[in-house]
Design a protein around this motif. Structure first.
Motif, PDB file in Angstrom:
ATOM      1  N   LEU A  52      -4.547  -5.941  -9.833  1.00  0.00           N
ATOM      2  CA  LEU A  52      -5.128  -6.750  -8.590  1.00  0.00           C
ATOM      3  C   LEU A  52      -6.125  -6.352  -8.100  1.00  0.00           C
ATOM      4  N   ILE A  53      -6.612  -5.118  -8.014  1.00  0.00           N
ATOM      5  CA  ILE A  53      -7.753  -4.735  -7.648  1.00  0.00           C
ATOM      6  C   ILE A  53      -9.000  -5.121  -8.538  1.00  0.00           C
ATOM      7  N   MET A  85     -10.518   2.958  -8.965  1.00  0.00           N
ATOM      8  CA  MET A  85     -10.980   1.743  -9.455  1.00  0.00           C
ATOM      9  C   MET A  85     -12.410   1.150  -9.150  1.00  0.00           C
ATOM     10  N   ALA A  86     -12.720   1.776  -8.193  1.00  0.00           N
ATOM     11  CA  ALA A  86     -14.135   1.272  -7.575  1.00  0.00           C
ATOM     12  C   ALA A  86     -15.040   1.565  -8.899  1.00  0.00           C
ATOM     13  N   PHE A  87     -14.953   2.495  -9.519  1.00  0.00           N
ATOM     14  CA  PHE A  87     -15.882   2.547 -10.875  1.00  0.00           C
ATOM     15  C   PHE A  87     -15.767   1.832 -12.050  1.00  0.00           C
ATOM     16  N   TYR A  88     -14.629   1.032 -11.808  1.00  0.00           N
ATOM     17  CA  TYR A  88     -14.355  -0.010 -13.065  1.00  0.00           C
ATOM     18  C   TYR A  88     -14.334  -1.354 -12.659  1.00  0.00           C
ATOM     19  N   ALA A  89     -14.017  -1.465 -11.508  1.00  0.00           N
ATOM     20  CA  ALA A  89     -13.687  -2.860 -10.751  1.00  0.00           C
ATOM     21  C   ALA A  89     -14.835  -3.449  -9.799  1.00  0.00           C
ATOM     22  N   GLY A  90     -15.567  -2.252  -9.354  1.00  0.00           N
ATOM     23  CA  GLY A  90     -16.703  -2.510  -8.437  1.00  0.00           C
ATOM     24  C   GLY A  90     -16.345  -2.073  -7.209  1.00  0.00           C
ATOM     25  N   ALA A  94     -12.984  -2.522  -4.653  1.00  0.00           N
ATOM     26  CA  ALA A  94     -12.203  -1.221  -4.194  1.00  0.00           C
ATOM     27  C   ALA A  94     -12.322  -1.208  -2.505  1.00  0.00           C
ATOM     28  N   MET A  95     -13.495  -1.631  -1.840  1.00  0.00           N
ATOM     29  CA  MET A  95     -13.162  -1.490  -0.666  1.00  0.00           C
ATOM     30  C   MET A  95     -12.490  -2.457   0.282  1.00  0.00           C
ATOM     31  N   SER A  96     -12.227  -3.664  -0.337  1.00  0.00           N
ATOM     32  CA  SER A  96     -11.269  -4.673   0.118  1.00  0.00           C
ATOM     33  C   SER A  96      -9.945  -4.183  -0.203  1.00  0.00           C
ATOM     34  N   ALA A  97      -9.576  -3.632  -1.416  1.00  0.00           N
ATOM     35  CA  ALA A  97      -8.252  -2.977  -1.428  1.00  0.00           C
ATOM     36  C   ALA A  97      -8.103  -1.898  -0.429  1.00  0.00           C
ATOM     37  N   LEU A  98      -8.957  -1.180   0.011  1.00  0.00           N
ATOM     38  CA  LEU A  98      -8.899   0.002   0.599  1.00  0.00           C
ATOM     39  C   LEU A  98      -8.562  -0.615   2.187  1.00  0.00           C
TER      40      LEU A  98
END
Length: 108
Positions: A52-53, A85-90, A94-98
């Protein structure tokens, strides 16, 4: 011990609008795929959260973060998953997921 809460299922959330899709979600996705013994629910939750991330599906993430906690994934593990996931998904995803995680964890 963590208290388990029951979240509304697909039929309750969307059955009035899309009964077939709600039924497939409840019967096939959560009824068959999620119960398959090849992956433990905890592992399935981590895979789902990561997916989902990666896809930027923040609107579904809140539900699955809660389900992951019910399946034994700690908040620290979920935050680490988001960070990883920030390193793989962007970074933006990741910030939106956070943001979703913070809202969920601080209201629970």
């Amino acid at each position: 011990m963590t208290e388990k809460t029951t979240q509304p299922g697909p039929r309750e959330l969307f059955g009035d609008v899309a009964p077939a899709l709600a039924g497939y979600s409840e019967d096939v996705l959560f009824g068959q795929a999620w119960k398959s013994p090849e992956l433990a629910p905890r592992d399935r939750s981590l895979v789902t959260v990561a997916s989902l991330i990666t896809s930027g599906s923040s609107e579904q993430l809140g539900y699955h973060l809660g389900l992951a906690r019910q399946n034994g994934v700690s908040e620290a593990e979920l935050i680490e998953t988001i960070t990883h996931m920030a390193f793989y998904a962007g970074w933006p995803r990741a910030m939106s997921a956070l943001a979703v995680a913070r809202a969920l964890f601080h209201t629970a």
